[in-house]
Design an enzyme around this catalytic site. Structure first.
Site, mmCIF file in Angstrom:
data_model
loop_
_atom_site.group_PDB
_atom_site.id
_atom_site.type_symbol
_atom_site.label_atom_id
_atom_site.label_comp_id
_atom_site.label_asym_id
_atom_site.label_seq_id
_atom_site.Cartn_x
_atom_site.Cartn_y
_atom_site.Cartn_z
ATOM 1 N N LYS A 13 0.242 -1.332 -0.241
ATOM 2 C CA LYS A 13 -0.032 0.348 0.500
ATOM 3 C C LYS A 13 1.163 1.281 0.086
ATOM 4 O O LYS A 13 0.475 1.828 -0.582
ATOM 5 C CB LYS A 13 -0.501 -0.132 1.013
ATOM 6 C CG LYS A 13 -1.622 -1.094 1.326
ATOM 7 C CD LYS A 13 -2.697 -1.064 2.440
ATOM 8 C CE LYS A 13 -2.017 -0.645 3.717
ATOM 9 N NZ LYS A 13 -1.241 -2.897 4.148
ATOM 10 N N ARG A 88 -10.185 1.286 7.780
ATOM 11 C CA ARG A 88 -9.310 -0.043 8.279
ATOM 12 C C ARG A 88 -10.810 -0.854 7.960
ATOM 13 O O ARG A 88 -10.419 -1.806 8.931
ATOM 14 C CB ARG A 88 -8.832 0.226 9.093
ATOM 15 C CG ARG A 88 -6.896 -0.576 8.942
ATOM 16 C CD ARG A 88 -6.139 -0.683 9.786
ATOM 17 N NE ARG A 88 -4.837 -1.095 9.267
ATOM 18 C CZ ARG A 88 -3.955 -0.320 8.930
ATOM 19 N NH1 ARG A 88 -4.171 0.651 8.225
ATOM 20 N NH2 ARG A 88 -2.931 -1.471 9.443
ATOM 21 N N ARG A 124 12.254 -6.260 4.742
ATOM 22 C CA ARG A 124 11.475 -4.602 4.889
ATOM 23 C C ARG A 124 12.381 -3.729 5.860
ATOM 24 O O ARG A 124 12.957 -4.463 6.790
ATOM 25 C CB ARG A 124 10.579 -4.071 5.593
ATOM 26 C CG ARG A 124 10.122 -2.869 5.500
ATOM 27 C CD ARG A 124 8.803 -2.517 5.154
ATOM 28 N NE ARG A 124 8.301 -2.310 6.330
ATOM 29 C CZ ARG A 124 6.415 -2.640 6.253
ATOM 30 N NH1 ARG A 124 5.247 -1.966 5.543
ATOM 31 N NH2 ARG A 124 6.089 -3.277 7.141
ATOM 32 N N ARG A 157 10.859 -2.055 11.629
ATOM 33 C CA ARG A 157 9.840 -1.589 12.613
ATOM 34 C C ARG A 157 9.430 -2.494 13.458
ATOM 35 O O ARG A 157 10.268 -3.593 13.444
ATOM 36 C CB ARG A 157 8.613 -1.588 11.530
ATOM 37 C CG ARG A 157 7.958 -0.035 10.733
ATOM 38 C CD ARG A 157 7.090 -0.042 10.031
ATOM 39 N NE ARG A 157 6.028 -0.537 10.189
ATOM 40 C CZ ARG A 157 5.154 -0.574 9.528
ATOM 41 N NH1 ARG A 157 4.934 0.077 8.518
ATOM 42 N NH2 ARG A 157 3.783 -1.434 9.576
ATOM 43 N N ARG A 168 -0.636 -8.778 13.256
ATOM 44 C CA ARG A 168 -1.131 -7.807 12.236
ATOM 45 C C ARG A 168 -2.572 -8.332 11.449
ATOM 46 O O ARG A 168 -3.516 -8.079 10.024
ATOM 47 C CB ARG A 168 -0.859 -6.917 11.153
ATOM 48 C CG ARG A 168 0.290 -6.260 12.571
ATOM 49 C CD ARG A 168 1.925 -6.053 12.371
ATOM 50 N NE ARG A 168 1.558 -5.092 11.257
ATOM 51 C CZ ARG A 168 2.982 -4.477 10.315
ATOM 52 N NH1 ARG A 168 4.311 -5.525 10.868
ATOM 53 N NH2 ARG A 168 2.958 -3.855 9.474
HETATM 54 P P1 AP5 Z 1 4.927 -1.454 2.063
HETATM 55 O O1 AP5 Z 1 4.838 -0.513 0.412
HETATM 56 O O2 AP5 Z 1 5.419 -1.062 2.719
HETATM 57 O O3 AP5 Z 1 3.293 -2.554 2.454
HETATM 58 P P2 AP5 Z 1 2.022 -1.984 3.389
HETATM 59 O O4 AP5 Z 1 1.262 -2.326 2.599
HETATM 60 O O5 AP5 Z 1 2.261 -0.894 3.699
HETATM 61 O O6 AP5 Z 1 2.321 -2.043 4.467
HETATM 62 P P3 AP5 Z 1 2.917 -1.537 6.321
HETATM 63 O O7 AP5 Z 1 2.793 -2.925 6.785
HETATM 64 O O8 AP5 Z 1 2.923 -0.558 6.187
HETATM 65 O O9 AP5 Z 1 0.750 -1.915 6.062
HETATM 66 P P4 AP5 Z 1 0.279 -1.833 7.242
HETATM 67 O O10 AP5 Z 1 -1.074 -1.614 7.047
HETATM 68 O O11 AP5 Z 1 0.164 -3.108 8.233
HETATM 69 O O12 AP5 Z 1 0.796 -1.060 8.206
HETATM 70 P P5 AP5 Z 1 0.528 0.702 8.734
HETATM 71 O O13 AP5 Z 1 2.097 1.698 8.936
HETATM 72 O O14 AP5 Z 1 -0.765 0.829 8.110
HETATM 73 O O15 AP5 Z 1 5.634 -2.591 1.614
HETATM 74 C C1 AP5 Z 1 6.070 -3.678 2.606
HETATM 75 C C2 AP5 Z 1 7.794 -4.069 1.768
HETATM 76 O O16 AP5 Z 1 7.155 -4.849 0.415
HETATM 77 C C3 AP5 Z 1 8.805 -3.079 1.752
HETATM 78 O O17 AP5 Z 1 9.822 -3.493 1.821
HETATM 79 C C4 AP5 Z 1 8.300 -2.941 -0.142
HETATM 80 O O18 AP5 Z 1 9.672 -2.365 -0.942
HETATM 81 C C5 AP5 Z 1 8.158 -4.266 -0.222
HETATM 82 N N1 AP5 Z 1 7.476 -4.203 -1.714
HETATM 83 C C6 AP5 Z 1 6.459 -3.554 -1.482
HETATM 84 N N2 AP5 Z 1 5.514 -3.940 -3.059
HETATM 85 C C7 AP5 Z 1 5.847 -4.980 -3.217
HETATM 86 C C8 AP5 Z 1 6.070 -5.744 -5.109
HETATM 87 N N3 AP5 Z 1 5.192 -5.541 -5.377
HETATM 88 N N4 AP5 Z 1 7.238 -6.967 -5.072
HETATM 89 C C9 AP5 Z 1 7.986 -6.635 -4.198
HETATM 90 N N5 AP5 Z 1 7.766 -6.425 -2.852
HETATM 91 C C10 AP5 Z 1 7.337 -5.315 -2.679
HETATM 92 O O19 AP5 Z 1 -0.335 0.535 10.396
HETATM 93 C C11 AP5 Z 1 1.132 0.334 11.365
HETATM 94 C C12 AP5 Z 1 -0.318 0.283 11.954
HETATM 95 O O20 AP5 Z 1 -0.652 1.563 12.789
HETATM 96 C C13 AP5 Z 1 -1.176 -0.698 12.212
HETATM 97 O O21 AP5 Z 1 -0.900 -2.262 12.613
HETATM 98 C C14 AP5 Z 1 -2.146 0.393 13.589
HETATM 99 O O22 AP5 Z 1 -1.754 0.081 15.110
HETATM 100 C C15 AP5 Z 1 -2.017 1.514 13.602
HETATM 101 N N6 AP5 Z 1 -3.098 1.658 12.464
HETATM 102 C C16 AP5 Z 1 -2.533 2.573 11.247
HETATM 103 N N7 AP5 Z 1 -3.702 2.988 10.318
HETATM 104 C C17 AP5 Z 1 -5.304 3.047 11.536
HETATM 105 C C18 AP5 Z 1 -6.271 2.824 11.193
HETATM 106 N N8 AP5 Z 1 -6.813 3.220 10.224
HETATM 107 N N9 AP5 Z 1 -7.016 2.263 12.292
HETATM 108 C C19 AP5 Z 1 -6.559 2.127 13.517
HETATM 109 N N10 AP5 Z 1 -4.951 1.059 13.496
HETATM 110 C C20 AP5 Z 1 -4.258 1.815 12.397
#
Ligand code: AP5
Length: 222
Positions: A13, A88, A124, A157, A168
């Site tokens: 994402k 979410r 990552r 992270r 997660r």
């Molecule tokens: P990346 O692009 O970083 O993936 P992502 O989907 O953004 O992963 P996240 O782990 O950031 O998502 P998340 O939803 O768990 O965490 P968030 O920060 O939103 O890619 C991942 C890896 O793969 C990278 O190394 C990249 O280079 C590689 N990659 C990407 N695309 C690729 C491809 N096509 N091929 C190969 N490699 C690839 O949330 C974190 C925490 O915050 C949550 O757990 C929660 O506690 C809180 N939180 C955030 N938003 C909310 C909400 N709306 N409500 C409640 N709590 C929330």
């Protein structure tokens, strides 16, 4: 225009939101980044959510909404914005529609297996300063452990530990179905194969956004 990216942890994402921002100029709003910033700065919100995030649990809806609200009404979001990681759950979608309901909307659901998620998240690395995302297998920095963009250190992270990744993913599966059904009913949902290489995923996303923008322009001019 509002582009919403939905997908399990590690589905790409953030990576795709960054590319959409660069290509279309809409600012990317990542609730995960906003929350991590708050934790790093030790703000009141940051102190409240630190442990919740570390355990891979969801932060309370009202806290996340406050952060989103402060951002989407900024002048740079007037013509559009990209949401990465919000909404979410169904309640967050309703809250968003209540505060900013009239926008044309595209919801991209990125599909990926747990096996690929584990592979990506265990490799990552993120910049401690600017948040740039790398991968030590597929998207390496030029110098090991150093951010290409700002020269700061790259770290793992807190929530990328194997047991937290599983938690997660479990929470994602538990909460996502009603949200997907909601957007499917609204006919704004598009599924994208997230297993493909970054550029191929983006090509598909671009064609979806271009089509929707063209439809939006036709509707305005008729
Ligand atoms: P990346 O692009 O970083 O993936 P992502 O989907 O953004 O992963 P996240 O782990 O950031 O998502 P998340 O939803 O768990 O965490 P968030 O920060 O939103 O890619 C991942 C890896 O793969 C990278 O190394 C990249 O280079 C590689 N990659 C990407 N695309 C690729 C491809 N096509 N091929 C190969 N490699 C690839 O949330 C974190 C925490 O915050 C949550 O757990 C929660 O506690 C809180 N939180 C955030 N938003 C909310 C909400 N709306 N409500 C409640 N709590 C929330």
């Amino acid at each position: 225009m509002r582009v919403i990216l939905i997908g399990p942890p590690g589905s790409g994402k953030g990576t795709q939101a960054e590319l959409i921002q660069q290509h279309y100029g809409f600012p990317k709003i990542s609730t995960g980044d906003l929350l991590r910033e708050a934790v790093q700065e030790g703000t009141e919100i940051g102190n409240k959510v630190a442990e919740v995030m570390k355990a891979g649990q969801l932060v309370a809806d009202e806290i996340v909404l406050e952060l989103v609200k402060a951002r989407i009404f900024s002048p740079d979001c007037q013509s559009g914005y990209i949401l990465d990681g919000f909404p979410r759950n169904l309640n967050q979608a309703w809250l968003l529609e209540r505060i900013d309901g009239q926008r044309q909307e595209i919801v991209l659901e990125i599909l990926i297996t747990l096996e690929e998620i584990s592979r990506r998240l265990s490799s990552r690395r993120v910049c401690v300063n600017c948040g740039a995302v790398y991968n030590i297998i597929d998207n390496k920095p030029k110098v090991d452990g150093v951010c290409d963009l700002c020269g700061s250190a790259l770290i793992i992270r807190d929530d990328d530990r194997p047991e937290v990744i599983k938690e997660r993913f479990r929470i994602y599966l538990e909460t996502i179905k009603p949200l997907i059904e909601h957007y499917s009913r609204k006919k704004v949902l598009f599924q994208v194969d997230g297993q493909r290489p970054v550029e191929e995923v983006f090509k598909v996303i671009r064609s979806i956004i271009d089509q929707r923008l063209a439809i939006g322009q036709r509707e305005v001019s008729s």
